[in-house]
Write an enzyme that holds these catalytic residues in place. Structure first.
Site, PDB file in Angstrom:
ATOM      1  N   HIS A   1      -8.297  -8.210  -0.704  1.00  0.00           N
ATOM      2  CA  HIS A   1      -7.744  -8.858   0.905  1.00  0.00           C
ATOM      3  C   HIS A   1      -8.805  -9.759   1.430  1.00  0.00           C
ATOM      4  O   HIS A   1      -9.993  -9.404   1.217  1.00  0.00           O
ATOM      5  CB  HIS A   1      -7.583  -7.556   1.823  1.00  0.00           C
ATOM      6  CG  HIS A   1      -6.338  -6.740   1.606  1.00  0.00           C
ATOM      7  ND1 HIS A   1      -6.089  -6.258   0.355  1.00  0.00           N
ATOM      8  CD2 HIS A   1      -5.135  -6.332   2.279  1.00  0.00           C
ATOM      9  CE1 HIS A   1      -4.921  -5.536   0.516  1.00  0.00           C
ATOM     10  NE2 HIS A   1      -4.412  -5.673   1.944  1.00  0.00           N
TER      11      HIS A   1
ATOM     12  N   GLU B   1      -7.143 -12.322   6.027  1.00  0.00           N
ATOM     13  CA  GLU B   1      -6.341 -11.735   6.628  1.00  0.00           C
ATOM     14  C   GLU B   1      -6.778 -11.873   8.221  1.00  0.00           C
ATOM     15  O   GLU B   1      -6.117 -12.843   8.982  1.00  0.00           O
ATOM     16  CB  GLU B   1      -5.907 -10.594   6.354  1.00  0.00           C
ATOM     17  CG  GLU B   1      -4.843  -9.568   7.263  1.00  0.00           C
ATOM     18  CD  GLU B   1      -4.530  -8.043   7.003  1.00  0.00           C
ATOM     19  OE1 GLU B   1      -5.714  -7.691   6.490  1.00  0.00           O
ATOM     20  OE2 GLU B   1      -3.635  -7.611   7.485  1.00  0.00           O
TER      21      GLU B   1
ATOM     22  N   HIS C   1       0.938  -1.270  -0.077  1.00  0.00           N
ATOM     23  CA  HIS C   1      -0.019   0.096  -0.101  1.00  0.00           C
ATOM     24  C   HIS C   1       0.921   1.225   0.083  1.00  0.00           C
ATOM     25  O   HIS C   1       1.710   1.401   0.881  1.00  0.00           O
ATOM     26  CB  HIS C   1      -0.775   0.068   1.255  1.00  0.00           C
ATOM     27  CG  HIS C   1      -1.797  -1.082   1.285  1.00  0.00           C
ATOM     28  ND1 HIS C   1      -3.027  -1.114   0.890  1.00  0.00           N
ATOM     29  CD2 HIS C   1      -1.444  -2.607   1.807  1.00  0.00           C
ATOM     30  CE1 HIS C   1      -3.548  -2.513   1.233  1.00  0.00           C
ATOM     31  NE2 HIS C   1      -2.423  -3.340   1.721  1.00  0.00           N
TER      32      HIS C   1
HETATM   33  N1  HPA Z   1      -5.090  -4.915   5.657  1.00  0.00           N
HETATM   34  C1  HPA Z   1      -6.210  -4.288   5.025  1.00  0.00           C
HETATM   35  N2  HPA Z   1      -6.134  -3.034   4.856  1.00  0.00           N
HETATM   36  C2  HPA Z   1      -5.154  -2.477   4.704  1.00  0.00           C
HETATM   37  C3  HPA Z   1      -3.831  -2.928   5.124  1.00  0.00           C
HETATM   38  C4  HPA Z   1      -3.773  -4.478   5.443  1.00  0.00           C
HETATM   39  O1  HPA Z   1      -2.762  -4.957   5.889  1.00  0.00           O
HETATM   40  N3  HPA Z   1      -2.841  -1.876   5.030  1.00  0.00           N
HETATM   41  C5  HPA Z   1      -3.308  -1.031   4.282  1.00  0.00           C
HETATM   42  N4  HPA Z   1      -4.726  -1.391   4.076  1.00  0.00           N
HETATM   43 ZN    ZN Z   2      -2.701  -5.235   2.543  1.00  0.00          ZN
END
Ligand code: HPA
Ligand code: ZN
Length: 357
Positions: free
Chosen positions: A215, A218, A35
């Site tokens: 994403h 996570e 990012h």
């Molecule tokens: N996860 C989700 N959103 C994000 C992340 C991340 O690791 N880094 C910047 N935005």
């Molecule tokens: Zn990320």
């Protein structure tokens, strides 16, 4: 029974890990999960705050850095969005991006695919054109120095679907204008914001022929990874480390070669894993998943991409072949043309076979 490892063998193992860390550091590599706002170092945050007369909630660089003690994703995001508030002009976006490119070049990154969060800026009145123009100008300059790149626009999943749709509409002319801008992604607070919330905007992006990533897995459950695959139809999954909880999903990822962009230091800093020895990267690799290694938000998580390689090589005791596979996966999973991919892999192979570890 206890097994005692002879001192000279233990020393040998440590020495070979050190040599492999160095070999990986020297290898040409891709970075597929960064990012750009997460590359803002505290020093640059303070310099830009001063240049733009933006008031920060921290009165020194050290005080800001001291706040980087995260307990989960949200505790990080709160500080990450505060840091991004100093970005106002095209030159700010240029300077941030060029600083990242310098660090990437120093780590022998030869190809990078960069996320940016337009809504973080447009909601403060910064036009999306300003954001993309500054980032793209820096990437064009870095390209002349051997760092090729792509740009991926991320929707903030804590905001509404209609906000994402409006952002996509505003970005439409930019997809035509900037050859580097090739895809969309999904980031920010995962829990409670499943991929299904963004099915329609991803459908529109797919209709334009854009690449798709999200994403998922996570902090969120494996069901979010299924949604990213089945509803958003993503080409890659960002993070995806919780896929290990669902054996059928792991088999599917391995069979389809949908890559995971894994970010080891991010995962330990945000307490996804207690420590690096608990990381599931090696287990996923062993099961044939196309795992890649990336830095996520390197200014916040304690290291750029080579530090991420170091951390997993040491903690997971990876061998030469495993590190090569991860490096190669980075190029296999990148959004370049088949010809560019072949050239990048040839470069890796020449380097890897020449080096010793
Ligand atoms: N996860 C989700 N959103 C994000 C992340 C991340 O690791 N880094 C910047 N935005
Ligand atoms: Zn990320």
């Amino acid at each position: 029974m206890t097994i005692t490892i002879p001192a000279n063998l233990a020393a040998n193992t440590a020495a070979s890990a050190t040599a492999l860390v160095e070999k990986a550091a020297n290898a040409p590599k891709a970075e597929l999960h960064i990012h750009i706002e997460g590359s803002l170092e505290p020093e640059l945050i303070f310099a830009l705050a001063q240049r733009n007369n933006v008031k920060l909630a921290y009165d020194s660089i050290d005080a800001l850095r001291a706040a980087y003690a995260f307990t989960d994703l949200q505790s990080f995001l709160d500080i990450y969005y505060a840091g991004a508030s100093v970005l106002l002009t095209e030159q700010d976006f240029y300077d941030m991006t060029m600083a990242y490119c310098e660090r990437a070049l120093a780590d022998n990154v030869v190809h990078t695919e960069i996320f940016f969060d337009p809504q973080t800026h447009t909601e403060r009145g910064v036009p999306i054109e300003t954001v993309v123009a500054g980032i793209d100008r820096a990437l064009a300059d870095a390209e002349k120095r051997g760092l090729s790149s792509k740009l991926i626009l991320c929707f903030l999943r804590h905001l509404s679907e209609s906000d994402a749709l409006a952002t996509f509409d505003a970005a439409q002319p930019l997809f035509a204008r900037y050859a580097r801008l090739i895809g969309v992604g999904l980031d920010s607070s995962e829990r409670g914001h499943p991929p299904s919330k963004f099915e329609r905007v991803f459908e529109k992006a797919r209709a334009l022929g854009l690449k798709l990533v999200a994403h998922a897995g996570e902090e969120g459950p494996p069901s979010y990874i299924y949604e990213a695959l089945d509803l958003l139809k993503v080409d890659r999954v960002d993070h995806g480390v919780r896929s290990i909880e669902d054996p059928a999903l792991v088999t599917r990822l391995a069979d389809t070669r949908v890559a995971l962009t894994v970010c080891p230091l991010s995962n330990t800093k945000l307490c996804v894993f207690d420590d690096m020895t608990q990381h599931t990267l090696k287990a996923l690799l062993d099961k044939g998943v196309a795992v890649t290694v990336n830095s996520d938000d390197p200014a916040y998580f304690g290291g750029y991409v080579n530090e991420n390689y170091r951390a997993i090589i040491e903690a997971l005791k990876l061998d030469d072949g495993e590190v090569y596979t991860i490096l190669r996966n980075g190029f296999e999973a990148s959004f370049v043309t088949p010809e560019e991919r072949a050239a990048l892999i040839a470069k890796l192979d020449a380097n890897w076979n020449r080096a010793t570890a």
